[in-house]
Design an enzyme around this catalytic site. Structure first.
Site, mmCIF file in Angstrom:
data_model
loop_
_atom_site.group_PDB
_atom_site.id
_atom_site.type_symbol
_atom_site.label_atom_id
_atom_site.label_comp_id
_atom_site.label_asym_id
_atom_site.label_seq_id
_atom_site.Cartn_x
_atom_site.Cartn_y
_atom_site.Cartn_z
ATOM 1 C CG HIS A 57 -1.719 -0.999 1.538
ATOM 2 N ND1 HIS A 57 -1.215 -2.093 2.185
ATOM 3 C CD2 HIS A 57 -3.063 -1.287 1.406
ATOM 4 C CE1 HIS A 57 -2.527 -3.039 2.335
ATOM 5 N NE2 HIS A 57 -3.493 -2.461 1.690
ATOM 6 C CG ASP A 60 1.805 -1.386 3.388
ATOM 7 O OD1 ASP A 60 1.011 -0.889 4.415
ATOM 8 O OD2 ASP A 60 1.343 -2.180 2.527
ATOM 9 C CG MET A 91 -1.066 -5.761 -6.296
ATOM 10 S SD MET A 91 -1.237 -5.117 -4.587
ATOM 11 C CE MET A 91 -1.904 -6.805 -3.799
ATOM 12 C CD GLU A 184 -8.603 -8.278 -1.307
ATOM 13 O OE1 GLU A 184 -7.399 -7.625 -1.823
ATOM 14 O OE2 GLU A 184 -8.277 -8.900 -0.338
ATOM 15 C CE LYS A 186 -12.280 -8.760 5.523
ATOM 16 N NZ LYS A 186 -11.193 -8.165 6.448
ATOM 17 C CD GLU A 220 -7.876 -12.033 1.722
ATOM 18 O OE1 GLU A 220 -7.456 -10.964 1.429
ATOM 19 O OE2 GLU A 220 -7.935 -12.354 2.957
ATOM 20 C CG HIS A 223 -11.589 -11.240 1.941
ATOM 21 N ND1 HIS A 223 -10.998 -10.035 1.203
ATOM 22 C CD2 HIS A 223 -10.793 -11.265 3.070
ATOM 23 C CE1 HIS A 223 -10.227 -9.547 1.929
ATOM 24 N NE2 HIS A 223 -10.003 -10.373 3.250
ATOM 25 C CG ASP A 248 -5.043 -10.850 -1.958
ATOM 26 O OD1 ASP A 248 -4.216 -10.749 -2.769
ATOM 27 O OD2 ASP A 248 -5.607 -10.056 -1.164
ATOM 28 C CG ASP A 258 -9.813 -10.909 7.341
ATOM 29 O OD1 ASP A 258 -9.752 -12.165 6.575
ATOM 30 O OD2 ASP A 258 -9.206 -9.908 6.987
ATOM 31 C CG ASP A 260 -6.018 -11.959 6.447
ATOM 32 O OD1 ASP A 260 -6.904 -12.455 5.692
ATOM 33 O OD2 ASP A 260 -5.696 -10.913 6.948
ATOM 34 C CG ASP A 290 -3.766 -10.133 2.156
ATOM 35 O OD1 ASP A 290 -2.815 -9.754 2.868
ATOM 36 O OD2 ASP A 290 -4.939 -9.381 1.655
HETATM 37 C C1 GLT Z 1 -5.832 -5.562 3.983
HETATM 38 C C2 GLT Z 1 -7.039 -6.609 3.650
HETATM 39 C C3 GLT Z 1 -6.528 -7.372 2.415
HETATM 40 C C4 GLT Z 1 -6.287 -6.482 1.271
HETATM 41 C C5 GLT Z 1 -5.027 -5.597 1.270
HETATM 42 C C6 GLT Z 1 -5.114 -4.847 0.062
HETATM 43 S S1 GLT Z 1 -5.208 -4.756 2.859
HETATM 44 O O1 GLT Z 1 -4.814 -6.253 4.534
HETATM 45 O O2 GLT Z 1 -7.223 -7.249 4.676
HETATM 46 O O3 GLT Z 1 -7.392 -8.297 2.313
HETATM 47 O O4 GLT Z 1 -5.873 -7.357 0.211
HETATM 48 O O5 GLT Z 1 -5.615 -3.350 0.493
HETATM 49 MN MN MN Z 2 -6.482 -9.443 0.448
HETATM 50 MN MN MN Z 3 -8.165 -11.021 4.553
#
Ligand code: GLT
Ligand code: MN
Ligand code: MN
Length: 390
Positions: A57, A60, A91, A184, A186, A220, A223, A248, A258, A260, A290
């Site tokens: 980002h 970041d 990216m 993306e 969510k 993702e 998500h 992702d 969430d 991850d 991700d």
């Molecule tokens: C954040 C989010 C991710 C996205 C990122 C891109 S930022 O961590 O949870 O799923 O891909 O903005």
């Molecule tokens: Mn993501």
């Molecule tokens: Mn996520």
């Protein structure tokens, strides 16, 4: 002994600065690992080995309040670290969610000044991404949504989002950045309800944009699973539409926040069928993990986490090849798929003749309904392949 499962740069595995750089902070607790700057993160990825590239980002890399000269120094140091570790920037994306200005959305905010600022912030972040070599630009609408439906007209919100995409596509064209946008989805978190909750929502939006050819999706795993959906099916729809511009990869337990998690750590069979889908359909884009390590991990364990994400993908790819070549699987698939080109052609294209033939045909429901479908056997063989039984 050579390691058959060691990733290489050719695998196009990438990590975001925010993934391996995650400090373990959560809504209930402070960081458990020291904060790493971008150079330290790139060096860590070099130590991991086999990584193709890194994503970020805008903030970041460059803090939101950095001066021009501070930004220049950061960019120089970052570029040196990339070179030293043989990593590319693949990216880039915009942070449109951390700062309080975005507390009620960015492109869909109720405040025209915030909307304009969000578009301008994205333009500058695209400048930065293009300068560092990114050709994929992700849009994750972290704050695009609401808690109460009284606060926003969702039809208006959609049209604001569309206008922002149209403007930013034109900006990329005008500046000759050659970006491909990847949207993306969510369903929730951090907003109570997020607009465009699933990948399919974005696939429906894309044909309504000014430059649909420039825009695809970045699904993702976690998500789609948060929405209770089969992730592979979302990816399949994106593949069929030729809109899988980025992906992702991570993992998620059902019905949780969430998470991850490390790729493949929660639902190995779903991860297997996802890898098989991507490989069978020759997905050639970046595979971005991700994800972040458990909050309990130290630096050494973060490295194990990153290696684990890639290693699991490589092993599952090998298992997918084994599955495709497996004698028992092939026999079962032959029995399951009863093909007839003639029958498919009959309703493949409409003609009065085809319709007449179909109307006059004799079918035996009993025979069709009684045919064996040994899916138990197929699934058990799948599980045994995953467990390493030859
Ligand atoms: C954040 C989010 C991710 C996205 C990122 C891109 S930022 O961590 O949870 O799923 O891909 O903005
Ligand atoms: Mn993501
Ligand atoms: Mn996520």
């Amino acid at each position: 002994m050579p390691d058959d499962f060691a990733p290489t740069s050719k695998d196009k595995f990438t990590f975001g600065l925010w993934t391996v750089g995650n400090s373990g902070r959560d809504p209930f607790g402070m960081p458990t690992r020291p904060a790493l700057d971008p150079v330290q993160i790139v060096d860590l990825l070099g130590e991991v080995g086999g990584v193709h590239g890194v994503n970020f980002h805008d903030n970041d890399l460059i803090p939101i309040d950095a001066s021009k000269s501070e930004a220049d120094t950061i960019k120089q140091d970052f570029s040196k670290a990339l070179k030293r570790n043989k990593l590319q920037v693949c990216m880039a994306t915009t942070n449109l969610f951390t700062d309080a200005v975005f507390r009620d959305g960015a492109f869909t905010s109720n405040d025209a000044e915030v909307r304009a600022y969000a578009v301008r912030k994205t333009m500058r972040a695209m400048d930065l991404g293009a300068e560092m070599g990114a050709r994929i630009y992700v849009f994750w609408g972290g704050r695009e949504g609401c808690e109460t439906d009284g606060s926003k007209d969702p039809v208006l919100a959609e049209s604001r989002f569309r206008k922002a995409m149209n403007f930013l596509c034109d900006y990329s064209i005008d500046r000759k950045y050659d970006f491909r946008f990847a949207l993306e989805a969510k369903p929730n978190e951090p907003r109570g309800h997020m607009f465009f909750p699933t990948t399919a929502s974005y696939l429906a939006l894309i044909p309504t944009l000014k430059h649909p050819e420039m825009v695809g999706v970045n699904p993702e795993v976690a998500h789609e699973q948060m929405a209770g959906l089969n992730f592979s099916h979302a990816v399949a729809q994106a593949l069929a539409a030729e809109k899988l511009f980025h992906i992702d990869l991570n993992d998620q337990e059902p019905g949780r926040y969430d998470q991850d998690y490390r790729f493949g750590s929660s639902n190995l069979k779903a991860a297997f069928f996802l890898v098989k889908l991507l490989e069978d359909h020759k997905y050639d884009g970046f595979k971005h993990f991700d994800a972040h390590a458990y909050r309990s991990s130290d630096r050494a364990d973060v490295i194990e986490f990153a290696r684990g994400c890639m290693r699991t993908y490589v092993i599952l790819r090998q298992r997918a090849r084994q599955w495709n070549a497996d004698k028992q699987v092939r026999t079962l698939l032959r029995q399951i798929n009863q093909d007839s080109k003639d029958l498919d052609a009959l309703w493949g294209t409409f003609s009065k003749g085809h319709a007449e033939t179909l109307l006059g045909m004799q079918f035996s429901r009993e025979k069709m309904g009684g045919k064996a479908l040994p899916y138990e056997a197929l699934d058990q063989r799948t599980v045994e392949i995953l467990m390493g039984i030859d």
